[in-house]
Design a protein around this motif. Structure first.
Motif, PDB file in Angstrom:
ATOM      1  N   THR A 186      -3.317 -11.120   1.925  1.00 54.80           N
ATOM      2  CA  THR A 186      -3.042  -9.718   1.586  1.00 54.80           C
ATOM      3  C   THR A 186      -3.161  -9.472   0.081  1.00 54.80           C
ATOM      4  N   LEU A 187      -2.916 -10.490  -0.735  1.00 46.85           N
ATOM      5  CA  LEU A 187      -3.138 -10.340  -2.176  1.00 46.85           C
ATOM      6  C   LEU A 187      -4.624 -10.166  -2.473  1.00 46.85           C
ATOM      7  N   PRO A 190      -5.821  -6.091  -0.476  1.00 48.59           N
ATOM      8  CA  PRO A 190      -4.624  -5.235  -0.597  1.00 48.59           C
ATOM      9  C   PRO A 190      -4.477  -4.175   0.493  1.00 48.59           C
ATOM     10  N   LYS A 191      -5.569  -3.753   1.106  1.00 43.58           N
ATOM     11  CA  LYS A 191      -5.483  -2.720   2.136  1.00 43.58           C
ATOM     12  C   LYS A 191      -5.137  -3.286   3.514  1.00 43.58           C
TER      13      LYS A 191
END
Length: 410
Positions: A186-187, A190-191
């Motif tokens: 997720t880093l 980001p979406k």
């Protein structure tokens, strides 16, 4: 795992050695992280702060462990690393039931409690992907957890990142994966958002710690003190909060028990489960394999089965359970945690039934009955039982209600 010194004597030597190591001898410490680890960024950040707090000069080495291939790092390779390339390892995964580090390394207190979680995407389009497909990372605790799933197809991926990506792209409906891999993904994306829930398994709960070789054991109390100070003043939380398990993934992990073998649901309802001995409180949805009867004699096996079983074990089991049966990312298959001197919580039939239904993790239940019987013979021999004159059959192994206590012939 064999040692040259009695445990008490070895411990005394370590303590004595720690008292004699001067501060200057542990300056310029080389701290390594695992190549390709999802938590590498966190591990480096915690290492810098912990060694700084301890007043120890340290350099971070990102590629000092292993060969960097997809098969991970063997215990032999780990010992060599701590003897030559690195003085300490940050991000060492430690578990009470599934790691095989034993007494070979000295471990710090943990700086992150994490584990293996169940992940789905919040994207309804991706959720319409392949039905009943569960992704898991090959030869990892995730695979050992996923193999317990009922009526699903396994999608085995080579890395945790690809395991998460299988869900994100709709290739799999769900994934069992190391939670730091979800954070790292997720880093980088980001979406992307995921639903994260707990898995109920003794293999689920792990901690990240620092590992030291015996010659650098003096580092451990100083790093422990530094981590305690960082926890007290909030610096540790500031570094680790983004990586901590969400509340939705904590509940089931807290219910893990000390026993390492599950009588859990198998992947196909067509596989008979009558050979797995359940506890009195277990149900058809799973419980732990326990002694269900007073037992009897250990079933006979011969030397030929032991030799063949050893070969089969080396090719099908050693990668997870260790070449010496001491455990790597799956439980040890010899010693007191598997076959105690008395009052065993496992039966020979229970172990055989679990193995023949759920193992090897990459092709559960796919070996021949006689192959499982030969592996069982090798396990019995390795835990102190002598070979006899008759072969162990699958039926005899499956029917045995004898508690798996250690034998006394070796």
């Amino acid at each position: 795992m064999k040692t040259c010194l009695h445990q008490a004597a070895a411990a005394s030597l370590l303590v004595f050695g720690a008292a004699l190591v001067p501060t200057t001898s542990i300056a310029g410490v080389r701290v390594c992280t695992f190549p390709g680890s999802p938590s590498a960024a966190l591990d480096r950040a915690v290492a810098r702060e912990a060694f700084k707090t301890a007043g120890i000069a340290a350099s971070i080495i990102e590629d000092g462990i292993g060969e960097g291939d997809d098969d991970g790092v063997s215990l032999k390779e780990l010992h060599k690393t701590l003897g030559r390339s690195c003085d300490a390892i940050a991000g060492f995964p430690q578990s009470s039931v599934a790691d095989g580090s034993g007494d070979a390394v000295v471990l710090s207190r943990d700086y992150l409690r994490s584990g293996y979680v169940s992940v789905t995407t919040v994207d309804p389009v991706a959720q319409r992907g392949r039905a009943n497909v569960v992704a898991a990372t090959y030869a990892s605790p995730a695979q050992l957890i996923a193999v317990q799933e009922q009526d699903v197809k396994l999608d085995l991926e080579n890395t945790p990142e690809r395991t998460v990506e299988a869900v994100a792209t709709g290739h799999a409906t769900r994934a069992i994966v190391w939670y730091p891999a979800v954070v790292a993904y997720t880093l980088d994306h980001p979406k992307q958002r995921f639903n994260v829930s707990a898995t109920t398994s003794p293999y689920a709960e792990w901690r990240l710690v620092f590992a030291f070789g015996a010659k650098n054991a003096a580092l451990q109390p100083r790093i422990d003190a530094a981590l305690a100070k960082m926890a007290a003043d909030g610096r540790l939380a500031a570094l680790t909060d983004a990586w901590a398990l969400p509340d939705s993934a904590r509940t089931a992990q807290a219910s893990s028990t000390k026993y390492a073998y599950l009588d859990g649901p198998v992947r196909s309802t067509g596989i008979r489960r009558s050979g797995v001995l359940a506890s009195a409180t277990s149900s058809e949805t799973g419980g732990f394999v326990k002694v269900a009867a007073a037992g009897g004699d250990v079933p006979s096996f011969d030397k030929g089965q032991v030799a063949h079983g050893k070969k089969l074990y080396s090719s099908a089991c050693a990668k997870c359970h260790g070449a010496d049966l001491g455990g790597v990312n799956a439980p040890a298959l010899r010693g007191p945690s598997f076959a105690p001197a008395k009052d065993a919580h496992l039966t020979i039939g229970g172990i055989y039934g679990y193995m023949a239904t759920n193992m090897p993790a990459d092709r559960p239940g796919k070996m021949k009955d006689e192959e499982y019987a030969d592996i069982m013979a090798f396990l019995l021999f390795s835990n102190g039982y002598s070979a006899g004159g008759s072969k162990l059959t699958a039926d005899a192994a499956r029917a045995s209600a004898t508690p798996l206590n250690a034998g006394n012939s070796q």
